[in-house]
Design a protein around this motif. Structure first.
Motif, PDB file in Angstrom:
ATOM      1  N   UNK A  97       0.538  -1.572  -0.016  1.00  0.00           N
ATOM      2  CA  UNK A  97       0.086   0.237  -0.124  1.00  0.00           C
ATOM      3  C   UNK A  97       0.799   1.623   0.060  1.00  0.00           C
ATOM      4  N   UNK A  98       0.357   2.490  -0.979  1.00  0.00           N
ATOM      5  CA  UNK A  98       0.821   3.715  -0.798  1.00  0.00           C
ATOM      6  C   UNK A  98       0.735   5.018  -0.798  1.00  0.00           C
ATOM      7  N   UNK A  99       0.271   5.849  -0.098  1.00  0.00           N
ATOM      8  CA  UNK A  99      -0.172   6.286   0.508  1.00  0.00           C
ATOM      9  C   UNK A  99       0.591   7.592  -0.225  1.00  0.00           C
ATOM     10  N   UNK A 100      -0.130   8.387  -1.454  1.00  0.00           N
ATOM     11  CA  UNK A 100      -0.224   9.730  -1.774  1.00  0.00           C
ATOM     12  C   UNK A 100      -0.291  10.610  -0.870  1.00  0.00           C
ATOM     13  N   UNK A 101       0.800  11.948  -0.886  1.00  0.00           N
ATOM     14  CA  UNK A 101       0.504  13.294   0.189  1.00  0.00           C
ATOM     15  C   UNK A 101       0.847  14.406  -0.919  1.00  0.00           C
ATOM     16  N   UNK A 102       0.087  15.320  -1.327  1.00  0.00           N
ATOM     17  CA  UNK A 102       0.815  15.962  -1.886  1.00  0.00           C
ATOM     18  C   UNK A 102       1.733  17.107  -0.762  1.00  0.00           C
ATOM     19  N   UNK A 103       2.872  17.775  -1.884  1.00  0.00           N
ATOM     20  CA  UNK A 103       3.962  18.620  -0.928  1.00  0.00           C
ATOM     21  C   UNK A 103       3.257  19.805  -0.386  1.00  0.00           C
TER      22      UNK A 103
ATOM     23  N   UNK B 206     -16.929  14.384  -6.934  1.00  0.00           N
ATOM     24  CA  UNK B 206     -16.297  14.990  -7.450  1.00  0.00           C
ATOM     25  C   UNK B 206     -14.968  14.380  -6.329  1.00  0.00           C
ATOM     26  N   UNK B 207     -13.853  12.885  -6.777  1.00  0.00           N
ATOM     27  CA  UNK B 207     -12.606  13.146  -5.957  1.00  0.00           C
ATOM     28  C   UNK B 207     -11.633  14.653  -5.826  1.00  0.00           C
ATOM     29  N   UNK B 208     -11.009  14.842  -4.790  1.00  0.00           N
ATOM     30  CA  UNK B 208      -9.896  15.256  -5.200  1.00  0.00           C
ATOM     31  C   UNK B 208      -8.411  14.595  -5.056  1.00  0.00           C
ATOM     32  N   UNK B 209      -7.407  15.063  -5.953  1.00  0.00           N
ATOM     33  CA  UNK B 209      -6.745  14.795  -5.601  1.00  0.00           C
ATOM     34  C   UNK B 209      -4.780  14.917  -5.022  1.00  0.00           C
ATOM     35  N   UNK B 210      -5.341  15.575  -4.216  1.00  0.00           N
ATOM     36  CA  UNK B 210      -3.977  16.180  -2.955  1.00  0.00           C
ATOM     37  C   UNK B 210      -3.627  14.445  -2.234  1.00  0.00           C
TER      38      UNK B 210
END
Length: 1523
Positions: free
Chosen positions: A1322-1328, A1381-1385
């Motif tokens: 599993x990986x979590x993407x977190x915006x900078x 509608x989802x946010x990609x942050x």
């Protein structure tokens, strides 16, 4: 007058201050490997012209490096060129200089160095030999090493290894010399090894090896650099100060252009004493014109035409420079263009030409296209390295034509001749009476209900249905020996086709015994044949087919047909018939028995049984009866498509006889001879013009090189000619052999028989005696030659036909005199005189020609047809009259006919013309087959085309460029054309392909293309620093971002720059912003398929390494096209399946494009150029693992994975495998530019503050700044986390984005399945720009309920933003339905599920479809998953996982687990201000990191000060730069 005016102006501007340092940007790109010597690169360049040339060059420069120390760098470089010039023409020499400036052969040299380091080299050896794995440092060791070499395994040799041209033996040891050409050590080894190789006691291979390479890296060229103007709608610049660099960069040579009416180049020439002040005035004027205020729409409309008008008003070469200047600096030139007037005739001419171009070559207004000698060069695919290869390939043909005296317009017409490619499948003519047709679709009653029209082919049917049309579209001919066991199944299959009414005309050719005395009672084949004829006469052929099957049904398995079976069948079925009358010696049913065998022999086909489908022979593998049925049906389907096209194009009409139409195709031949039809063809090179043409002096002749020997032969050859009506012959055949031998005489007799029957051929004869030529063993050949020199053609030929017969040869042996064999009508005296005085020296020269050029042993035979060499023939091999017919047909249809027509227009004498046809034909057909050449013509060219005439009497390239001056193509093409014009002689036309009615700025960037035509030197004769991109005199107001635009397979990264290259703002900089990049990797790309399923094996892993270090890089195979990519550098690499599940389940079965044999266990790939390398790998599951799935249970241990670009920091790796797999939090993020990297550090800190679980951060390496990469290890150390930098090059087949921001968005979503090792679940993407306030472990452990990923929906709670919520209306409202509608942050990905359902491949597929429209996917990383919500489900995360002020109300902030600094479309508040205002802890985090960075940088700064040498010392080092 002018002088005073200038002075007044200068006073007016009151310029008296000191010249300020000019501001600008410079970018350079270094290779990762150390500098390679020019001498070695030159040897590689020369080696491409052939192995012999390489070794001759090596001999010439044996000890050249001794001059290196005494000479200046420039004079040593010139010395190398002087040596190379002995082997190269002037054109080739200028291409060598271009190749050296490009460093195009550096990878080839370094690849050898890399292979040497893998040996590895013995200590302190300047050169060494490797003999089957054992090494020696001096020539004395060689003997000892050779002794036991045979017992050790042979080393692996690569395709491009340099093998010394000794005797070709395979059973001798291989000695590999690793040395640097030109050094003393090399010479001593080379002397010993070359002697031994010539004796044939060893195979000598040379690989480049520089014992102490210079530490300097070299600067590369061949790429573009762009400074794109960024939108400053949201301020995204870091406010941290950067120390300015004090490096000055030379100004560009822009003095030629005009600024506000002043020609500064001219002014500086006439007033050299005012250089400084003029420079300052120019700068002032530029700054006043560098007004980047947006243009009005009406000002934009005509910009492209206005640019063209400016360019066309300049003298030629300046026009090309202006094209470069306008396109590459467009943003600051745009306003000045709006004042240019466009003439009506220019506009009209451009439109007329555009109409013609779009009709003829499909180039539309605004498109760019480049044609070199009619070859289309697509600049999206080609780069300077591949263009150099194309130009070099063309040079061979152009120089050849030039040397043959073909100049000007004739060059183009001959080059563009369509040389028919060698056909893959030749067909035999099946209109032969020997074929016994069983049925006839067009005439048999059986098919009378079928429609007859060919138009029926175009009627729609269900896929896979065979149309029943009453035409003989499909014909199957079976060649059978009735007695062979294999014939049985084939006859049964034919009957099956017939019974099922398949529209297939079936014919048989029975090959049976042809001797007259054999009858049906002694030979089963003859009996079978006679019985069939009887049944066919009495009943019909279809009845005969049924009888064949009945007869064969009586034959037991494993048995063959016997006479008894045939007789018994005859008695049973036809009791009244007389067996004697049918089968006996005087049978009436023996008609055409011999015809079948004769036809079979004449076709030249291989072993029986055989089948022809529409004349094309099936291969032995296809003849397997089990397969044949499927193959024939498949052929019928395939051929239907061909017929449909022919009907559609009007080539096949109702009146056409289909069989005649088929047999008139160019691939139909009278005979199949693999030697003649093979695709692997060798040609003589006739393009030399030697100083001497003397073959009587054998010693002199022996010193000539191959090309000169060939030219002498062509000049001195005498022919049997039968002139066409125009006196020219299109095909010239040379017969080579020993005519004292029967085989040689038979070959010449066949050739003469053919010559008599064919008007367009001439025949020459070359002797290749078995012994040393003497009067005794050249009796016949001297007679041939004497008759050619003294007699008329017909008389000479008749005499030869008599002379070569066996009885004449016997008579001569018994003592008959030659003159007694002469025929009536011959000039006996002249013959006698010539025959008695002929010396044998010229025959000796011919023998040398056979040995050195045709590569024949003494006495061997060969045939040369228009320069194409067929042979040597085996002793028993016959080349009969039919073969000569075939040879002529192939030569004529390939190109000889067309060449002859063109040569005829030149109006030469017949013999000269025939010679020219032969030479030109050899040259054109030997050239490698490229794509078709286009003829690009303009209707008018006086107002819209820049013309450059070539220099007279030199080889020239015909180049046509079609370009809109204000496009990305123009930015690149203008630089390329300028450099090409310096490298080669060009006939150049540049057409201004302008777009009308522009509605937006056509270019939003500054651009430089880094390319030079030759190596450049400084005034002190040392090599200049090398090519780099320089942007001077840029406007200071806009915000710029720097992009490197490199060839497809390069992976580059910024390695040094204190500046934020994502946000360059020149107002805040003094001096030059320098950026240093490095070519970190050359990409190895490939496609992998599973042989059993034909599908890509998703999740299969490959590793790449060298024998000393087998796991250096690794990758995962995608389902899209089975694509994979691996990072490499020049060298020899070994590709393997990764240990673990990949290796357990799969095995590699075959591979293409690699450098090891297709069946070798190790897949070896050599990277030795800057070109892309693409391989194909085919794998298969192991027998016991057929039901296993790669992705079901990835049990890989993490420690194995070395990542895709592993740079690991903090937290040791050793205990990685021991920890439980679950207890690492994997966080992925991307950032570009100093501001976002500052946010990124703060995000990391906030994650670490809120979790006790160990964290591993994954960053996309492609866009990180050098300063971030330098400091991240220290941060990891300080805070105890792990990190890894991952990298993936955007695949070439996936639609490219040009804007940096959109590329980064693409990386967030498109490559999740291949960026991370399979061990990461599993990986979590977190915006900078996020701040985390909760433990992300909670998010990782959240149940995604079967979805592959979870995103947070956009907040609805802040009411005042309702007007900005675009997803609530239009397309999104209808597409999403009740979904959100989802946010990609912030999102969490279950990688196992993601891979299992091929989510990555689906996302890429949808992206490919949508991204072709520039208006779709405006927020790529966010719109794509939302668009795919129906195919790839999204789990909606609880709202408190992401709070952002723009969309969420203030009350919900208290429970927020992460806070995102979204842009606010209403207030457009800068990020830094918003961060400090919205998130109180942000400032604390920021200060903490600043303190850490200050601590990290302090020791570094003091260290740098200590290490920096004095500037003078630095200069000194650079001068002795290694070449």
């Amino acid at each position: 007058m002018m002088r005073t005016f200038v002075l007044l102006l200068l006073l007016l501007f009151n310029i008296h201050h000191v010249l300020s340092a000019s501001k600008g940007v410079s970018a350079s790109l270094k290779a990762k490997w150390s500098m390679t010597p020019f001498l070695l690169e030159t040897s590689e360049f020369i080696g491409e012209d052939g192995n012999d040339k390489f070794w001759q060059f090596v001999d010439t420069v044996k000890e050249l490096t001794v001059y290196k120390s005494g000479e200046s760098v420039r004079s040593y470089y010139n010395l190398i060129l002087k040596k190379a010039a002995q082997f190269l023409s002037d054109l080739q020499l200028s291409l060598l200089k271009f190749a050296l400036s490009l460093r195009a052969y550096s990878p080839a040299v370094f690849a050898s160095q890399q292979i040497a380091s893998d040996e590895p080299p013995p200590q302190a050896c300047p050169a060494f030999v490797s003999v089957h794995g054992q090494h020696g440092c001096s020539t004395k060791d060689i003997k000892k090493l050779l002794k036991a070499a045979a017992g050790r395994p042979k080393p692996y040799l690569y395709k491009n290894d340099h093998r010394y041209p000794g005797l070709n033996k395979t059973d001798v040891p291989i000695v590999i010399l690793y040395a640097e050409i030109g050094t003393k050590k090399f010479t001593s080894f080379h002397k010993v090894l070359s002697e031994k190789a010539e004796e044939g006691t060893l195979i000598y291979v040379l690989r480049h090896f520089v014992a102490n390479p210079k530490p300097q890296k070299m600067l590369l060229s061949g790429y573009g650099v762009e400074l794109a103007i960024k939108s400053t709608e949201y301020k995204a610049v870091d406010d941290t100060k950067v120390k300015d660099s004090k490096i000055a960069v030379n100004a560009e040579d822009d003095d030629n252009d005009e600024v506000q009416g002043f020609l500064f180049g001219t002014l500086k020439k006439s007033h050299p004493e005012l250089q400084e002040q003029l420079g300052e005035l120019r700068k002032h004027l530029l700054e006043s014109t560098n007004d980047l205020a947006p243009l009005k729409v009406w000002e934009l409309q005509d910009l492209s035409f206005q640019a063209a008008a400016r360019i066309m008003s300049m003298p030629k070469y300046d026009g090309l420079k202006l094209l470069r200047d306008l396109s590459q600096n467009f943003p600051s030139k745009a306003r000045s263009l709006t004042r240019v007037a466009v003439k009506q005739e220019m506009r009209k001419e451009i439109e007329e030409n555009q109409k013609r171009l779009s009709e003829t070559i499909g180039v539309h207004p605004g498109d760019g296209a480049l044609f070199i000698n009619g070859l289309h060069i697509d600049l999206d695919i080609h780069n300077p390295f591949s263009i150099l290869d194309i130009i070099r390939g063309e040079a061979r043909v152009l120089e050849g034509l030039h040397n043959l005296g073909i100049k000007g317009e004739h060059q183009g017409t001959l080059l563009r001749l369509p040389v028919n490619h060698v056909e893959d499948s030749y067909a035999l003519d099946i209109r032969n009476p020997a074929i016994m047709w069983v049925n006839d679709i067009e005439n048999d009653l059986l098919y009378r209900s079928w429609p007859t029209g060919v138009q029926e082919l175009l009627r729609a049917t269900f896929p896979g249905v065979i149309r029943q049309i009453r035409r003989n579209f499909f014909n199957l001919v079976l060649f059978l020996d009735p007695v062979q066991e294999d014939s049985i199944e084939l006859v049964k299959l034919a009957e099956l086709f017939y019974k099922h009414k398949i529209p297939l005309r079936i014919g048989f050719v029975f090959v049976v015994n042809t001797e007259d005395e054999i009858d049906g009672f002694s030979d089963a084949g003859v009996a079978f044949y006679r019985l069939l004829n009887y049944i066919a006469d009495e009943y019909d052929l279809s009845q005969a087919l049924m009888s064949m099957v009945s007869m064969y049904n009586k034959v037991d398995v494993g048995e063959t047909l016997s006479v008894d079976t045939v007789s018994a069948y005859l008695k049973r079925k036809f009791p009244k018939a007389s067996a004697e009358r049918i089968l006996g010696i005087d049978s009436e049913y023996d008609d055409k028995r011999k015809a079948g065998a004769q036809f079979y022999r004449k076709t030249g086909l291989g072993a029986l049984p055989l089948a022809l489908f529409n004349g094309v022979p099936l291969s032995p593998e296809e003849m397997d009866p089990d397969e044949l049925e499927t193959i024939i049906l498949q052929r019928i389907m395939d051929t239907t498509n061909v017929f449909q096209r022919a009907v559609f194009m009007g080539q096949l009409t109702e009146g056409t006889d289909v069989v005649d139409y088929l047999m008139d195709q160019p691939n139909v031949v009278p005979r199949i001879n693999p030697l003649i039809l093979s695709t692997d063809r060798k040609y003589l090179d006739f393009t030399s013009s030697p100083v001497v043409d003397d073959w009587e002096d054998t010693t002199m002749f022996s010193y000539l090189d191959s090309r000169d020997k060939t030219a002498v032969m062509a000049k001195r050859m005498k022919y049997f000619t039968k002139n066409d009506e125009d006196g020219m012959t299109a095909v010239t055949i040379w017969i080579v052999g020993d005519f004292e031998k029967d085989s040689g005489r038979r070959l010449l007799l066949s050739a003469l028989k053919h010559w008599k029957a064919s008007p367009g051929v001439r025949v020459g004869v070359i002797a290749n005696p078995t012994g040393k030529p003497s009067e005794d063993n050249t009796v016949l050949y001297r007679a041939i030659w004497a008759s050619l020199l003294t007699q008329k053609n017909k008389a000479a030929a008749d005499f030869l036909q008599k002379l070569l017969k066996e009885e004449s040869v016997q008579l001569l042996k018994q003592g008959t005199k030659m003159k007694d064999l002469l025929l009536q009508g011959m000039d006996e005296d002249a013959f006698e005189k010539k025959y008695n005085t002929l010396e044998v020296d010229f025959i000796h020269s011919q023998q040398l020609f056979c040995r050195d050029v045709l590569k024949l042993s003494r006495g061997q035979r060969a045939v040369v047809s228009n320069g194409r060499i067929l042979g040597p023939f085996e002793e028993q091999e016959e080349f009969i009259v039919e073969d000569f017919h075939l040879l002529e047909k192939i030569a004529l249809s390939t190109s000889a006919e067309k060449v002859k027509a063109k040569v005829k227009q030149m109006g030469m004498k017949a013999k000269q013309a025939s010679n020219l046809v032969m030479k030109v034909d050899a040259l054109l057909t030997a050239a490698p087959k490229g794509e078709a050449r286009r003829d690009v013509h303009f209707i008018k060219d006086s107002h819209s085309v820049l013309h450059f005439s070539p220099r007279e009497n030199e080889v020239f390239y015909d180049v046509v460029a079609i370009v809109d001056p204000l496009t990305r193509e123009a930015q690149k093409m203008s630089s390329l054309l300028i450099v090409l014009s310096q490298v080669v002689n060009l006939k150049l036309q540049v057409f201004m392909n302008c777009r009308a009615k522009l509605s937006e700025m056509p270019l939003k960037s500054f651009y430089r293309f880094v390319l030079e035509s030759d190596v450049t030197f400084l005034a002190n004769d040392s090599v200049s620093l090398g090519p780099m991109a320089r942007f001077m005199e840029l406007p200071e107001s806009p915000l710029l971002t720097l992009n490197m635009i490199t060839p497809e397979s390069w992976m580059v990264e910024a390695v040094r720059s204190p500046y934020d290259l994502d946000n360059i703002h020149l107002q805040e900089v003094s001096g030059v912003v320098t950026a240093e990049y490095e070519l970190e990797h050359l990409l190895l790309e490939g496609h992998c398929f599973d042989l059993s399923t034909g599908q890509p094996p998703r999740g299969l892993q490959f590793t790449l390494g060298m024998s000393q270090d087998p796991l250096m890089h690794d990758t995962i195979v995608m389902a899209n096209l089975g694509y994979f990519q691996l990072k490499a550098n020049p060298g020899a690499w070994i590709l393997k399946l990764r240990k673990g599940r990949s290796e357990d389940i799969y095995q590699i079965l075959a591979h293409d494009g690699t450098d090891s044999p297709a069946d070798a266990g190790d897949v070896v790939v050599v990277l030795n150029s800057f070109h892309s390398k693409i391989i194909k790998v085919r794998v298969q599951k192991k027998a016991d693992k057929i039901n296993e799935d790669l992705l079901s249970e990835a049990t890989e241990s993490k420690g194995l994975w070395d990542s895709i670009a592993s740079i690991t920091g903090g937290g040791s790796r050793s205990d990685d495998g021991e920890k439980k797999k679950e207890d690492v939090l994997n966080i992925f993020s991307v950032a570009s530019g100093h501001l976002y990297e500052r946010f990124l550090r703060i995000m990391m800190l906030s994650v670490l503050r809120h979790t006790k679980t160990p964290v591993k951060f994954w960053f996309l390496k492609n866009y990180l700044s050098p300063s971030f990469k330098e400091t991240i290890p220290r941060m990891a150390e300080a805070y105890g986390f792990q990190y890894e930098l991952v990298q993936y090059k955007w695949p070439r087949w996936l639609h490219q984005q040009s804007e940096k921001q959109r590329i980064i968005w693409g990386y967030k979503i498109l490559f999740l399945d291949v960026l991370f090792p399979l061990a990461v679940d599993k990986i979590i993407f977190v915006d900078a720009d996020q701040i985390v306030r909760a433990d992300l472990k909670e998010l990782r452990d959240l149940n995604l309920e079967g979805a592959p990923y979870g995103y947070t929906p956009f907040c609805d709670s802040r009411r005042e933003m309702e007007g900005y919520r675009f997803w609530k209306t239009g397309y999104w409202a209808s597409h999403l339905g009740h979904r959100k509608y989802h946010i990609s942050a912030l999102y969490v990905v279950d990688l196992k599920k993601f891979r299992k359902i091929a989510a990555g491949d689906r996302l890429r597929g949808q992206y490919q479809a949508l991204s072709q429209d520039p208006n779709s996917l405006s927020n790529l990383d966010q719109d794509l998953p939302n668009n795919m919500i129906h195919q790839v489900a999204i789990k909606s995360l609880p709202q408190d996982w992401l709070w952002c002020e723009t969309w969420c109300d203030d009350t919900s902030k208290a429970t927020a687990k992460t806070i995102d600094l979204c842009n606010n479309p209403k207030t457009k508040e800068p990020k830094l201000t918003a961060a400090a205002r919205i998130v109180p802890e942000w400032v604390e985090y920021d200060n903490e990191i600043k303190r850490l960075l200050a601590r990290v940088q302090e020791p570094e700064n003091t260290a740098t000060q200590r290490q920096t040498p004095a500037p003078s010392q630095q200069k000194q080092d650079n001068q002795r730069d290694e070449l």
